[in-house]
Design a protein around this motif. Structure first.
Motif, PDB file in Angstrom:
ATOM      1  N   GLN A  32       0.817  -1.208   0.000  1.00 20.51           N
ATOM      2  CA  GLN A  32       0.000   0.000   0.000  1.00 20.51           C
ATOM      3  C   GLN A  32       0.851   1.259   0.000  1.00 20.51           C
ATOM      4  O   GLN A  32       0.494   2.257  -0.625  1.00 20.51           O
ATOM      5  N   LEU A  52      -4.513  -1.088  -5.254  1.00 18.10           N
ATOM      6  CA  LEU A  52      -4.597  -0.561  -3.891  1.00 18.10           C
ATOM      7  C   LEU A  52      -5.872  -1.043  -3.209  1.00 18.10           C
ATOM      8  O   LEU A  52      -5.847  -1.464  -2.042  1.00 18.10           O
ATOM      9  N   SER A  55      -5.574  -4.586  -2.174  1.00 16.65           N
ATOM     10  CA  SER A  55      -4.657  -4.650  -1.036  1.00 16.65           C
ATOM     11  C   SER A  55      -5.355  -4.238   0.253  1.00 16.65           C
ATOM     12  O   SER A  55      -5.152  -4.840   1.308  1.00 16.65           O
ATOM     13  N   GLN A  56      -6.188  -3.222   0.175  1.00 18.36           N
ATOM     14  CA  GLN A  56      -6.925  -2.784   1.356  1.00 18.36           C
ATOM     15  C   GLN A  56      -7.890  -3.871   1.829  1.00 18.36           C
ATOM     16  O   GLN A  56      -8.037  -4.100   3.030  1.00 18.36           O
TER      17      GLN A  56
END
Length: 174
Positions: A32, A52, A55-56
């Protein structure tokens, strides 16, 4: 990194690729940071935004995933809806993920993907990243278990600043 920049690689690509590398070894926190770095570099950011957001979700932050994707979702960006479906599956919201996929894809394609959503919460972080970003799912016997060398990379990344954690070292092969 310096060599890539000297060779003319855009900073955004470097940050995005470094983020994906960290993601694929189960280090979403470092990923991130690199994705954020890539986003500040400018250029076409939609692919980095999708990475992103995934990934979150892998980190368990569904709210951040939704905020990250919202500008693209409002534009009815199909890759963003796909990323949202995978993110929701990772977060254990398989029914909503299935609904999205069945809305986006023709029946047979949707039916081919939805069984995998059931397994997403049981995968390791590295497996979730490979499945959501690359379409690579582990065999049934490998669900929830990283390959030994990959697990070692993940453990070492968790214990230090990983800014250079994936830099090759040792004698070159061949």
């Amino acid at each position: 990194v310096a060599q890539a920049q000297a060779a003319g690689a855009p900073v955004q690509w470097i940050g995005a690729d470094r983020g994906r590398a960290h993601e694929l070894v189960g280090d979403p926190a470092s990923a991130q940071r690199f994705y954020a770095q890539a986003l500040t570099a400018g250029g076409d950011a939609s692919e980095v935004i999708l990475r992103l957001a995934i990934s979150q979700a892998i980190s368990g932050d569904g709210s951040a995933m939704e905020r990250t994707l919202m500008p693209l979702l409002r534009k009815q960006d199909k890759p963003a809806w796909r990323a949202r479906a995978f993110g929701l599956a990772i977060l254990g919201q398989g029914k909503e993920a299935n609904r999205i996929v069945k809305t986006l894809l023709p029946g047979q394609l949707a039916d081919g993907i939805t069984p995998y959503f059931e397994y997403m919460p049981r995968l390791t972080q590295a497996q979730q990243a490979a499945a959501a970003n690359l379409g690579i799912f582990p065999r049934a016997s490998e669900i929830g278990r990283d390959e030994t060398r990959l697990a070692a990379l993940s453990r070492s990344a968790a214990g230090r600043d990983t800014g250079n954690g994936l830099v090759p070292s040792g004698r070159p092969l061949g």
